[in-house]
Design a protein around this motif. Structure first.
Motif, PDB file in Angstrom:
ATOM      1  N   SER A 285       1.818  11.973  41.681  1.00 31.08           N
ATOM      2  CA  SER A 285       2.435  12.689  41.558  1.00 31.08           C
ATOM      3  C   SER A 285       1.600  13.899  40.587  1.00 31.08           C
ATOM      4  CB  SER A 285       3.695  13.233  42.218  1.00 31.08           C
ATOM      5  OG  SER A 285       3.861  15.257  42.060  1.00 31.08           O
TER       6      SER A 285
ATOM      7  N   LYS B 257      -2.064  13.590  40.422  1.00 30.99           N
ATOM      8  CA  LYS B 257      -2.824  14.358  41.626  1.00 30.99           C
ATOM      9  C   LYS B 257      -2.499  15.614  40.452  1.00 30.99           C
ATOM     10  CE  LYS B 257      -1.344  16.218  45.617  1.00 30.99           C
ATOM     11  NZ  LYS B 257      -0.363  15.642  46.737  1.00 30.99           N
ATOM     12  N   ASP B 258      -1.142  16.359  40.373  1.00 31.92           N
ATOM     13  CA  ASP B 258      -1.368  17.990  39.636  1.00 31.92           C
ATOM     14  C   ASP B 258      -1.852  18.450  38.520  1.00 31.92           C
ATOM     15  OD1 ASP B 258       0.698  18.178  41.497  1.00 31.92           O
ATOM     16  OD2 ASP B 258       2.338  17.690  40.042  1.00 31.92           O
ATOM     17  N   ASP B 259      -2.636  17.318  38.088  1.00 33.04           N
ATOM     18  CA  ASP B 259      -3.219  17.290  37.105  1.00 33.04           C
ATOM     19  C   ASP B 259      -5.036  17.720  37.809  1.00 33.04           C
ATOM     20  OD1 ASP B 259      -1.891  17.232  34.532  1.00 33.04           O
ATOM     21  OD2 ASP B 259      -2.426  15.098  34.613  1.00 33.04           O
ATOM     22  N   ILE B 260      -4.897  16.819  38.606  1.00 35.71           N
ATOM     23  CA  ILE B 260      -6.315  16.647  39.383  1.00 35.71           C
ATOM     24  C   ILE B 260      -6.353  18.177  39.962  1.00 35.71           C
ATOM     25  CG2 ILE B 260      -7.909  15.601  40.976  1.00 35.71           C
ATOM     26  CD1 ILE B 260      -6.733  13.085  40.644  1.00 35.71           C
ATOM     27  N   GLN B 261      -5.419  18.092  40.683  1.00 38.24           N
ATOM     28  CA  GLN B 261      -5.633  19.891  41.783  1.00 38.24           C
ATOM     29  C   GLN B 261      -5.807  21.185  40.407  1.00 38.24           C
ATOM     30  OE1 GLN B 261      -1.953  19.564  43.625  1.00 38.24           O
ATOM     31  NE2 GLN B 261      -2.676  19.346  45.144  1.00 38.24           N
ATOM     32  N   GLN B 262      -4.763  21.267  39.422  1.00 43.32           N
ATOM     33  CA  GLN B 262      -4.651  21.802  38.251  1.00 43.32           C
ATOM     34  C   GLN B 262      -6.188  21.921  37.265  1.00 43.32           C
ATOM     35  OE1 GLN B 262      -3.424  24.576  38.378  1.00 43.32           O
ATOM     36  NE2 GLN B 262      -2.327  23.292  40.214  1.00 43.32           N
ATOM     37  N   GLU B 263      -7.278  21.239  37.105  1.00 46.88           N
ATOM     38  CA  GLU B 263      -7.920  20.334  36.484  1.00 46.88           C
ATOM     39  C   GLU B 263      -7.719  20.853  35.043  1.00 46.88           C
ATOM     40  OE1 GLU B 263     -11.760  23.037  37.180  1.00 46.88           O
ATOM     41  OE2 GLU B 263     -11.465  22.801  39.492  1.00 46.88           O
TER      42      GLU B 263
END
Length: 276
Positions: free
Chosen positions: A247, A250-256
């Protein structure tokens, strides 16, 4: 030594192939409820004879290379073995097995877990040398008899295994992270792809990485359902901690947040510093 191996699949069959090479082993007998496995084990010369379970009690050493529930049931039926008989179980979880050993034969039993295997199963999956240079964890060894400890040490040393010692409860928690959780993840990865409409096109692109990660999904569902049941609480803890890490990524990828993502990957690289 006369040795009986209960369960002639990958672990039991591979064990038989290695034991045959040892000069102190005279005879290896096999027990398996599956007629097909019995036939294959004899054809492959894994054992010299298939015997009824009751006859294992005449052997010096009895290996239990079957699922955990089968090991527990077998131990109840071995309560009248002679005092010098050594029973070595190879179950993938240990605490439940150890707690189920009848007190009358507690000294007869050595709880062991060879950390080896492949995704294949059955007698035809047997591999000579499967145990060589692998780790075997011996749990609660101080509760086994001196003779049984000596026999187990002698056999695993002759198999060229690296021996580690730990309490059964500690073993089960460690095994959840290093073995049981990866199997759960592998099954999930495989099912994720299988539920896609264009799964055949996806799999056409599969290279080493995907094959490595999904390889464990080929493992026997019967055996791994049993393991997941027996180590449920430790497995759930390991899965929850993995979900947390996934998770965060995933957050790092979503928030770039590419710098943070890069740091997490670098931290993961350090795992292989320990291995090497």
């Amino acid at each position: 030594m006369k040795i009986a191996i209960v369960g002639l699949g990958l672990m039991g069959g591979s064990l038989a192939l290695s034991l045959k090479k040892l000069d102190f082993v005279n005879s290896i007998y096999g027990v398996d409820l599956n007629p097909k496995h019995q036939k294959e084990a004899l054809e492959l010369q894994l054992v010299e004879k298939i015997i009824p379970f009751e006859e294992t009690k005449r052997c010096d050493v009895i290996f239990l290379a079957i699922p955990v529930n089968g090991i527990i049931a077998s131990l109840q039926n071995l309560q009248d073995v002679p005092p010098n008989t050594t029973i070595i179980d190879l179950g993938s979880t240990k605490e439940l097995i150890v707690s189920s050993i009848p007190q009358s034969i507690r000294k007869n039993v050595v709880a062991a877990h060879p950390m080896t295997g492949t995704e294949n199963f059955g007698p035809t999956a047997a591999i000579e040398g499967l145990y060589e240079n692998k780790v075997v964890v011996l749990c609660d060894l101080e509760e086994s008899g001196e003779h049984q400890q000596e026999v187990a040490r002698k056999i695993f040393k002759a198999l060229k295994m690296k021996k580690y010692f730990m309490p059964s409860k500690e073993h089960d928690r460690h095994a959840a992270f290093i073995s049981h959780m990866p199997h759960a993840i592998s099954y999930s990865i495989a099912n994720t792809v299988m539920k896609q409409e264009d799964k055949h096109n996806i799999l056409a692109l599969a290279a080493g990485g995907f094959r490595s990660m999904s390889r464990l999904a080929k493992s026997s569902p019967y055996m791994w359902e049993d393991i997941f049941k027996q180590n449920r609480s430790n497995l759930l803890e390991a899965i929850e901690l993995f979900e947390k890490e996934l998770s965060l990524m995933k957050d790092d990828i979503q928030q770039e947040r590419w710098k943070e993502l890069h740091t997490k990957m670098q931290d993961a690289n350090k795992l292989y510093d320990i291995f090497e």
